[in-house]
Design a protein around this motif. Structure first.
Motif, PDB file in Angstrom:
ATOM      1  N   GLU A   1       0.858  -1.182   0.000  1.00  0.00           N
ATOM      2  CA  GLU A   1       0.000   0.000   0.000  1.00  0.00           C
ATOM      3  C   GLU A   1       0.893   1.230   0.000  1.00  0.00           C
ATOM      4  N   PRO A   2       0.924   1.979  -1.093  1.00  0.00           N
ATOM      5  CA  PRO A   2       1.888   3.072  -1.203  1.00  0.00           C
ATOM      6  C   PRO A   2       1.386   4.392  -0.623  1.00  0.00           C
ATOM      7  N   LEU A   3       2.327   5.107  -0.001  1.00  0.00           N
ATOM      8  CA  LEU A   3       2.077   6.510   0.311  1.00  0.00           C
ATOM      9  C   LEU A   3       2.285   7.320  -0.966  1.00  0.00           C
ATOM     10  N   TYR A   4       3.334   6.935  -1.706  1.00  0.00           N
ATOM     11  CA  TYR A   4       3.605   7.469  -3.039  1.00  0.00           C
ATOM     12  C   TYR A   4       4.609   6.535  -3.709  1.00  0.00           C
ATOM     13  N   GLU A   5       4.874   6.790  -4.969  1.00  0.00           N
ATOM     14  CA  GLU A   5       5.847   5.987  -5.711  1.00  0.00           C
ATOM     15  C   GLU A   5       6.971   6.883  -6.204  1.00  0.00           C
TER      16      GLU A   5
ATOM     17  N   ASP B   1      12.205   1.914 -10.241  1.00  0.00           N
ATOM     18  CA  ASP B   1      10.876   2.164  -9.686  1.00  0.00           C
ATOM     19  C   ASP B   1      10.827   1.664  -8.248  1.00  0.00           C
ATOM     20  N   PHE B   2      10.415   2.568  -7.357  1.00  0.00           N
ATOM     21  CA  PHE B   2      10.254   2.243  -5.941  1.00  0.00           C
ATOM     22  C   PHE B   2       8.827   2.559  -5.513  1.00  0.00           C
ATOM     23  N   MET B   3       8.367   1.854  -4.501  1.00  0.00           N
ATOM     24  CA  MET B   3       7.100   2.153  -3.860  1.00  0.00           C
ATOM     25  C   MET B   3       7.396   2.473  -2.402  1.00  0.00           C
ATOM     26  N   VAL B   4       6.955   3.631  -1.948  1.00  0.00           N
ATOM     27  CA  VAL B   4       7.203   4.071  -0.574  1.00  0.00           C
ATOM     28  C   VAL B   4       5.930   3.819   0.234  1.00  0.00           C
ATOM     29  N   ASP B   5       6.061   2.985   1.282  1.00  0.00           N
ATOM     30  CA  ASP B   5       4.868   2.624   2.047  1.00  0.00           C
ATOM     31  C   ASP B   5       4.527   3.693   3.085  1.00  0.00           C
ATOM     32  N   THR B   6       3.466   3.460   3.823  1.00  0.00           N
ATOM     33  CA  THR B   6       2.977   4.457   4.779  1.00  0.00           C
ATOM     34  C   THR B   6       3.939   4.664   5.942  1.00  0.00           C
ATOM     35  N   ASP B   7       4.906   3.777   6.108  1.00  0.00           N
ATOM     36  CA  ASP B   7       5.941   3.950   7.131  1.00  0.00           C
ATOM     37  C   ASP B   7       7.189   4.627   6.575  1.00  0.00           C
ATOM     38  N   GLY B   8       7.128   5.018   5.301  1.00  0.00           N
ATOM     39  CA  GLY B   8       8.260   5.708   4.688  1.00  0.00           C
ATOM     40  C   GLY B   8       9.355   4.794   4.178  1.00  0.00           C
ATOM     41  N   ARG B   9       9.119   3.487   4.132  1.00  0.00           N
ATOM     42  CA  ARG B   9      10.130   2.551   3.644  1.00  0.00           C
ATOM     43  C   ARG B   9      10.050   2.434   2.121  1.00  0.00           C
ATOM     44  N   TRP B  10      11.213   2.476   1.483  1.00  0.00           N
ATOM     45  CA  TRP B  10      11.304   2.381   0.027  1.00  0.00           C
ATOM     46  C   TRP B  10      11.438   0.909  -0.372  1.00  0.00           C
ATOM     47  N   HIS B  11      10.509   0.426  -1.195  1.00  0.00           N
ATOM     48  CA  HIS B  11      10.542  -0.952  -1.675  1.00  0.00           C
ATOM     49  C   HIS B  11      10.937  -0.961  -3.152  1.00  0.00           C
ATOM     50  N   PHE B  12      11.989  -1.689  -3.468  1.00  0.00           N
ATOM     51  CA  PHE B  12      12.435  -1.823  -4.860  1.00  0.00           C
ATOM     52  C   PHE B  12      11.435  -2.663  -5.635  1.00  0.00           C
ATOM     53  N   LEU B  13      11.016  -2.158  -6.806  1.00  0.00           N
ATOM     54  CA  LEU B  13      10.117  -2.912  -7.676  1.00  0.00           C
ATOM     55  C   LEU B  13      10.844  -3.447  -8.905  1.00  0.00           C
ATOM     56  N   GLU B  14      11.556  -2.575  -9.598  1.00  0.00           N
ATOM     57  CA  GLU B  14      12.298  -3.010 -10.777  1.00  0.00           C
ATOM     58  C   GLU B  14      13.223  -1.902 -11.245  1.00  0.00           C
ATOM     59  N   CYS B  15      14.105  -2.255 -12.175  1.00  0.00           N
ATOM     60  CA  CYS B  15      15.001  -1.262 -12.789  1.00  0.00           C
ATOM     61  C   CYS B  15      15.061  -1.528 -14.282  1.00  0.00           C
ATOM     62  N   ASN B  16      14.639  -0.556 -15.063  1.00  0.00           N
ATOM     63  CA  ASN B  16      14.755  -0.648 -16.512  1.00  0.00           C
ATOM     64  C   ASN B  16      16.118  -0.066 -16.897  1.00  0.00           C
ATOM     65  N   PRO B  17      17.052  -0.900 -17.365  1.00  0.00           N
ATOM     66  CA  PRO B  17      18.389  -0.388 -17.681  1.00  0.00           C
ATOM     67  C   PRO B  17      18.415   0.527 -18.893  1.00  0.00           C
ATOM     68  N   ASN B  18      17.274   0.650 -19.559  1.00  0.00           N
ATOM     69  CA  ASN B  18      17.207   1.530 -20.725  1.00  0.00           C
ATOM     70  C   ASN B  18      15.937   2.382 -20.690  1.00  0.00           C
ATOM     71  N   GLY B  19      15.442   2.654 -19.481  1.00  0.00           N
ATOM     72  CA  GLY B  19      14.196   3.394 -19.336  1.00  0.00           C
ATOM     73  C   GLY B  19      14.344   4.858 -19.703  1.00  0.00           C
ATOM     74  N   GLN B  20      13.256   5.445 -20.200  1.00  0.00           N
ATOM     75  CA  GLN B  20      13.290   6.849 -20.605  1.00  0.00           C
ATOM     76  C   GLN B  20      13.121   7.769 -19.379  1.00  0.00           C
ATOM     77  N   PHE B  21      13.640   8.969 -19.506  1.00  0.00           N
ATOM     78  CA  PHE B  21      13.614   9.901 -18.370  1.00  0.00           C
ATOM     79  C   PHE B  21      12.973  11.237 -18.708  1.00  0.00           C
ATOM     80  N   ALA B  22      12.501  11.398 -19.942  1.00  0.00           N
ATOM     81  CA  ALA B  22      12.028  12.706 -20.377  1.00  0.00           C
ATOM     82  C   ALA B  22      10.945  13.263 -19.461  1.00  0.00           C
ATOM     83  N   PHE B  23       9.983  12.432 -19.057  1.00  0.00           N
ATOM     84  CA  PHE B  23       8.886  12.953 -18.244  1.00  0.00           C
ATOM     85  C   PHE B  23       9.361  13.408 -16.874  1.00  0.00           C
TER      86      PHE B  23
END
Length: 330
Positions: free
Chosen positions: A205-209, A276-298
């Motif tokens: 359950e994320p506080l934010y991502e 990509d990380f998901m930060v839970d309601t306790d403020g802990r950062w959970h690793f989800l994945e890493c795209n080694p060629n992901g775009q950053f423009a946005f």
């Protein structure tokens, strides 16, 4: 720069390199062999030669860095050529092009072969854990009974292990489709699980991502606020892009995440990664994945962080070191 014609992220880096006066040649390997000519000769312990396009010619000895973005694979074919022969010729082009480019004393951001192994989701999770990052409990299975048992134990989402095939509305080859992460219930698990390996992961359950872009040792992070993870909502922030239900703001990276991310890159021999990380309601950062060629423009457009400049700086540094080595005869 290896990328396809339409690539806004690459465009941003080209502009930054242009501002420094660094010479850049942009080409798509998908144009080989019909619109690119290559001649390379191994002599005296090194490869020498040239790559020629309709508008530019590259002396291979002058290549100091290769920015591998979103290239198409070589595509051979000529009137009357059988499909199986065209496929073989395309493979020959790939082997020859990348075999020579890998042999050059150039910086890569990142090498395609390293990107391919670093894209394996199970490997990502074990590497992240070894680097001190929190990782959700995950199951990869094609056993319907094991999948149903896992899903029944706690809230669970299902995620693809890799992108889906490209096809259009008529099931013909076309644009890549997006399969969002979604929450799955036990009654949705059926025998179709047996048709492929499926990735199931505990729902957080994320506080934010967070989308975190790493360029060398520099990290740029954007907090993502969206309905993702809320009841009756799609559990994937990408579903809310281009709507008024999502926002991006720059966010500081905790020291332990900073250390873990740099260790992760070093472990997989990468200079770039979109995490990509998901930060839970306790403020802990959970690793989800890493795209080694992901775009950053946005991320850059939304937060103003100078990511394209950081990429350009890394490439320019390699160019300067290459020039120095040439002057000293190294």
């Amino acid at each position: 720069m290896l990328t396809r014609d339409l690539d806004p992220t690459a465009d941003m880096v080209v502009r930054e390199l242009g501002a420094t006066g660094t010479p850049v040649v942009r080409l798509d390997p998908g144009d080989l062999p019909n619109a690119i000519e290559m001649t390379a000769r191994f002599d005296g312990g090194r490869w020498r030669g040239r790559l020629t396009t309709a508008h530019r010619e590259v002396d291979l000895s002058e290549v100091s860095a290769v920015y591998n973005r979103r290239p198409n694979p070589p595509l051979a074919g000529a009137p009357g050529m059988r499909p199986e022969d065209a496929e073989w010729a395309s493979s020959e082009c790939y082997e020859g092009l990348y075999g020579v480019l890998y042999s050059l004393p150039a910086l890569w951001l990142n090498r395609p072969d390293l990107n391919r192994s670093a894209s394996l989701k199970p490997l990502q999770l074990s590497t992240a854990h070894a680097c001190g990052l929190l990782v959700p409990e995950t199951l990869v299975t094609n056993s319907p009974s094991d999948a149903e048992k896992f899903v029944s134990e706690a809230p669970t989402v299902i995620k693809t292990l890799r992108g889906v095939p490209q096809r259009d509305a008529d099931d013909a080859p076309g644009q890549p489709l997006i399969v969002y992460t979604w929450q799955v219930s036990p009654h949705e698990v059926d025998d179709t699980v047996a048709q492929a390996l499926c990735q199931l992961q505990r729902r957080i359950e994320p506080l934010y991502e967070v989308r975190l872009v790493a360029v060398g040792a520099q990290l740029f992070a954007a907090r993502i606020d969206s309905p993702s993870g809320r009841p009756a909502e799609v559990a994937d922030w990408r579903a809310y892009q281009h709507t008024d239900r999502i926002s991006y703001t720059a966010v500081d990276v905790p020291d332990e995440i900073h250390r873990g991310v740099l260790a992760y890159l070093a472990s997989l021999q990468l200079l770039y990664g979109a995490f990509d990380f998901m930060v839970d309601t306790d403020g802990r950062w959970h690793f989800l994945e890493c795209n080694p060629n992901g775009q950053f423009a946005f991320v850059e457009y939304s937060t103003g962080q100078p990511i394209a400049r950081a990429v350009a700086d890394l490439l320019v540094q390699a160019d300067a070191e290459h020039a120095t080595a040439g002057q000293t005869g190294a």
